[in-house]
Design a protein around this motif. Sequence first.
Motif: not given
Length: 393
Positions: A193-221
């Motif tokens: 519709k041509g409507i711009p979208v602003i994103i909130m909670e892109p990291l779920r309040g920091g949880k996608l940074v500070n609360m990742l399980p070890a297996s998730a960090k391993k996948a990134m590494k």
Amino acid sequence: MLYRKDKYGNDISMLGYGCMRFTKKGGSIDLDKAEKEVLKAYEMGVNYYDTAYLYPGNEVALGKILARNNLREKIKIATKLPQYNVKNAPAIDKYFDEELSRLQTDYIDYYLMHMMTDFSNWNNLVNLGIKDWIDKKKKSGAIRNIGFSFHGNTDMFIKILNAYDWDFCQIQYNYLDEVSQAGVKGLKAAAEKGIPVIIMEPLRGGKLVNMLPASAKKAMKESGRNWSPAEWGLRWLWNQPEVTCVLSGMNSLEMVEENCRIASEAEAGHFTEADFQTIDRVRDAINETIKVGCTGCRYCMPCPKGVDIPGIFRSYNTMYSETKHSGRFEYAQTVALTKEPTFATQCVKCGKCEQHCPQSIPIREKLVEADKHLRPLPYKVGINIARKILVKG
């Protein structure tokens, strides 16, 4: 800094400043610290600053910072009508005028109907004459763009999206919420519709940074990318051309600098197939461990009985994304040993919190569950002794 366009062709920085998480000091916003961070963001190209009536002290703080640095005309302010509190037509003007005063301005660049969850929210405003009110404010220049922020299901989002000629919208969206809330279907519907979208909670309040399980960090590494967890989350969003601006609750100069660097590099379409596979591995790892989908937004607060709902859920999730010891240790530090008790057992099940939760979490039920895991009998005894020595003593 890279920019994308709003509905009328104006540049919006891909990174927006989410003011909700300004650092607090002594119960109020640390204005000097926030000012340094806002000025650094401005210097690095951020031109979109998001606040709300609901965020204690935020509008006043932002207004002061902009006024004493002569930045009002150089940036774009987004703030919000607390539609959930509006009971009559005069209340709309009351809130709007108060916000103008707090922000020390006579116009708002991007004004949102805050936290829509159901079509009835919009219908109630329509019955109070909101359409005529918006028309008058836009004609006078007091509002430049009108939109809404949303927490609810996809179908309801699309219904509200189609109910009015919106200039923009704001949704919770990240790689963990791709098919929840408005989701990718809502994102694409807005873009069509041509409507711009602003994103909130892109990291779920920091949880996608500070609360990742070890297996998730391993996948990134193992991906071979030298990207931090935050960078993975932000780049996943900016890879999508339908995303106009991503809000980040930046509360350190290092965070501002890092996020601005990423926002100067992350072009749409830069993700590879291998990158998507890494995100799939990370998502799977997180979903195996998370217990409560709380983002820490604190819309549920204050609890009438003093229960620290976000603190309890954060500690509970930490038990399973990290270790049981680390979750219980965090609980002891942030919940159990506060001067005034904030235990889940203080809950009287009034349900006020659930009425305001954007994630529709069954908070009362989850508090009982969390308390059971965080405070088994030996910990209850230890906490009671520690409170007598460290708090009451």
